[in-house]
Design an enzyme around this catalytic site. Structure first.
Site, PDB file in Angstrom:
ATOM      1  N   GLU A 183       0.797  -1.336   0.146  1.00 38.26           N
ATOM      2  CA  GLU A 183       0.091   0.005   0.132  1.00 38.26           C
ATOM      3  C   GLU A 183       0.870   1.175   0.005  1.00 38.26           C
ATOM      4  O   GLU A 183       0.719   2.112   0.892  1.00 38.26           O
ATOM      5  CB  GLU A 183      -0.922  -0.223   1.222  1.00 38.26           C
ATOM      6  CG  GLU A 183      -1.777  -1.324   1.159  1.00 38.26           C
ATOM      7  CD  GLU A 183      -2.994  -0.958   2.061  1.00 38.26           C
ATOM      8  OE1 GLU A 183      -3.169  -0.105   2.779  1.00 38.26           O
ATOM      9  OE2 GLU A 183      -3.950  -2.004   1.895  1.00 38.26           O
ATOM     10  N   GLU A 186      -5.356  -8.481   0.405  1.00 39.14           N
ATOM     11  CA  GLU A 186      -6.039  -7.894   1.636  1.00 39.14           C
ATOM     12  C   GLU A 186      -7.487  -7.813   1.469  1.00 39.14           C
ATOM     13  O   GLU A 186      -7.817  -6.969   0.516  1.00 39.14           O
ATOM     14  CB  GLU A 186      -5.467  -6.826   2.317  1.00 39.14           C
ATOM     15  CG  GLU A 186      -4.264  -6.976   2.722  1.00 39.14           C
ATOM     16  CD  GLU A 186      -3.499  -5.811   3.699  1.00 39.14           C
ATOM     17  OE1 GLU A 186      -4.520  -4.942   4.187  1.00 39.14           O
ATOM     18  OE2 GLU A 186      -2.326  -5.598   3.664  1.00 39.14           O
TER      19      GLU A 186
HETATM   20  C1  GCO Z   1      -3.493  -1.470   5.375  1.00 40.45           C
HETATM   21  C2  GCO Z   1      -2.417  -2.402   5.866  1.00 40.45           C
HETATM   22  C3  GCO Z   1      -2.912  -3.369   7.287  1.00 40.45           C
HETATM   23  C4  GCO Z   1      -3.978  -2.800   8.027  1.00 40.45           C
HETATM   24  C5  GCO Z   1      -5.416  -3.450   7.506  1.00 40.45           C
HETATM   25  C6  GCO Z   1      -6.449  -3.130   8.103  1.00 40.45           C
HETATM   26  O1  GCO Z   1      -4.255  -1.841   4.358  1.00 40.45           O
HETATM   27  O2  GCO Z   1      -3.652  -0.590   6.345  1.00 40.45           O
HETATM   28  O3  GCO Z   1      -2.000  -3.226   4.973  1.00 40.45           O
HETATM   29  O4  GCO Z   1      -1.520  -3.265   7.792  1.00 40.45           O
HETATM   30  O5  GCO Z   1      -3.989  -3.497   9.193  1.00 40.45           O
HETATM   31  O6  GCO Z   1      -5.656  -3.014   6.081  1.00 40.45           O
HETATM   32  O7  GCO Z   1      -6.764  -1.714   8.072  1.00 40.45           O
END
Ligand code: GCO
Length: 398
Positions: free
Chosen positions: A164, A310
């Site tokens: 990200e 994710e």
């Molecule tokens: C993000 C990260 C994760 C977060 C998940 C939940 O996308 O912020 O990859 O570390 O914990 O997305 O917010």
């Protein structure tokens, strides 16, 4: 190609079913990182220190046993730059050996290791030198990736360069919530451009080293909707947060799509969800439909194979977690049925873990962790998700 047999929505043979984590959020005692120092700064806004996290630095084999025991065939985790290169040019053999043991542990359990090289945290020496605005940052990322590839490349299943990058730029350089808490659209845009250069350098370094594995970045995506009059603002936002990345990864081995919800943007900014909307504990609109919409958009622009690296929900209502994942997967199945090349789905997260500035208040895990004993307890959602993985299919709603 996905097929729909009577009573089941089957996913392609070899589809990756996994769950995702990140070093700083689960390992514990990441004391040489910028985030550790940030968490212990008076005005950080952090609810908690990451502290011991889930003690996965020591209990990683238990985590892999749970993943394998559920019947999942992949596991996404990150290796920690602050442990691997604690000082400029000084690489820790011991840290690299640790991650080699974790990767070997994955293979011993028939789990594909999906390894992220950067997941939000920097070594303090990098942060002190300017972080993503340091003149040497691209070279430092390239050297780091080369070292990781040399040490671990023959065991890596899939490599994610930067997790990200758009969120790191947004939260750290526009919203001023993450380190280094800067605010400025031009700095936000510049850091995003630097991120794309860092990704390219890491990708090339990994491809040049040992092992044969797909390399890609993982992008935070959202289903965006322009409120009347918000069309121009939405378009410029989406271009900065997504399109420049989606265009930039064309030719990569894959793109990781990471999504959670939907956002409506007006001429003046984000529009809160309508009163009475179902919200997750993060305050996001409950919107599992985001998986289908973001996968379709990513496929249309990036034109590379996709992995949902994710997706999940912060909730203490575990049955509702099952509903969310079930609906998200049905949408994903529709994209595959339409011919989009989706290689896998990683649920966020294996463990209830350190949710950055929100600390341990958010429960994204399919496994809970006692914050004192570190005992893991598998939730019903984990069992349900594991059954989907073992069947490689979803039962049809009747
Ligand atoms: C993000 C990260 C994760 C977060 C998940 C939940 O996308 O912020 O990859 O570390 O914990 O997305 O917010």
């Amino acid at each position: 190609m996905a097929v729909t047999t009577l009573g089941e929505l089957s996913f392609p043979t070899g589809f990756l079913w996994g769950t995702a984590t990140a070093a700083h959020q689960i390992e514990g005692s990441n004391t040489n990182s910028d985030w550790w120092r940030f968490e212990h700064t008076a005005d950080s806004g952090c609810r908690d220190s990451s502290g011991d996290a889930c003690d996965s630095w020591h209990l990683w084999a238990q985590d892999l046993d749970i993943v394998a025991g559920l019947g999942l065939n992949s596991f996404r985790f990150s290796v920690e730059w602050a442990r691997i290169e604690p000082a400029n040019g000084e690489f820790s053999v011991a840290a690299l050996d640790h991650y080699r043991r974790v990767i070997e542990g994955c293979h011993e359990r028939a789990i594909v290791p999906i390894v992220t090289l950067h997941h939000f945290t920097l070594p303090q020496w990098v942060a002190d030198a300017g972080g993503f605005e340091a003149p040497e940052i691209v070279n430092w990322f390239s050297r780091y990736a080369e070292k990781v590839g040399a040490a671990l490349g023959d065991g890596i299943g899939i490599a994610c360069t930067i997790n990200e990058p758009n969120i790191v730029a947004l939260m750290g350089y526009l919203f001023g919530v993450f380190p280094p808490k800067q605010r400025g659209w031009s700095r936000f845009e510049a850091v995003n451009e630097t991120m794309r250069r860092c990704h390219g350098a890491m990708r090339d370094a990994l491809k040049a080293g040992p092992g044969e594995f797909p390399v890609g970045l993982t992008l935070s995506m959202t289903e965006y909707e322009a409120a009347p009059g918000g069309e121009d603002r939405t378009a410029s936002w989406v271009r900065a947060m997504e399109d420049l990345y989606l265009e930039g990864v064309r030719g990569d081995d894959f793109l990781g799509v990471q999504c959670y919800s939907k956002t409506v943007i007006s001429a003046t900014g984000q529009v809160p969800p309508p009163a009475g909307s179902e919200l997750t504990d993060m305050g996001y609109l409950y919107w599992p439909q985001c998986v289908e919409s973001t996968v379709r958009r990513a496929a249309d622009i990036a034109r590379v194979p996709l992995i949902v690296t994710e997706n999940g929900i912060a909730t203490t209502n575990d049955p509702r977690r099952i509903d969310y994942i079930d609906e998200a997967l049905r949408g994903l199945h529709r994209t595959i049925s339409d011919g989009i090349d989706v290689r896998g789905y990683c649920q966020w997260s294996l463990l209830d873990n350190f949710e950055w500035v929100l600390g341990y208040s958010q429960k994204f895990g399919i496994v809970s962790v006692d914050r004192t004993t570190f005992e893991r307890t598998v939730k019903p959602s984990a069992t349900w998700f594991g059954n989907v993985a073992q069947r490689n299919s979803l039962g049809l709603h009747y």
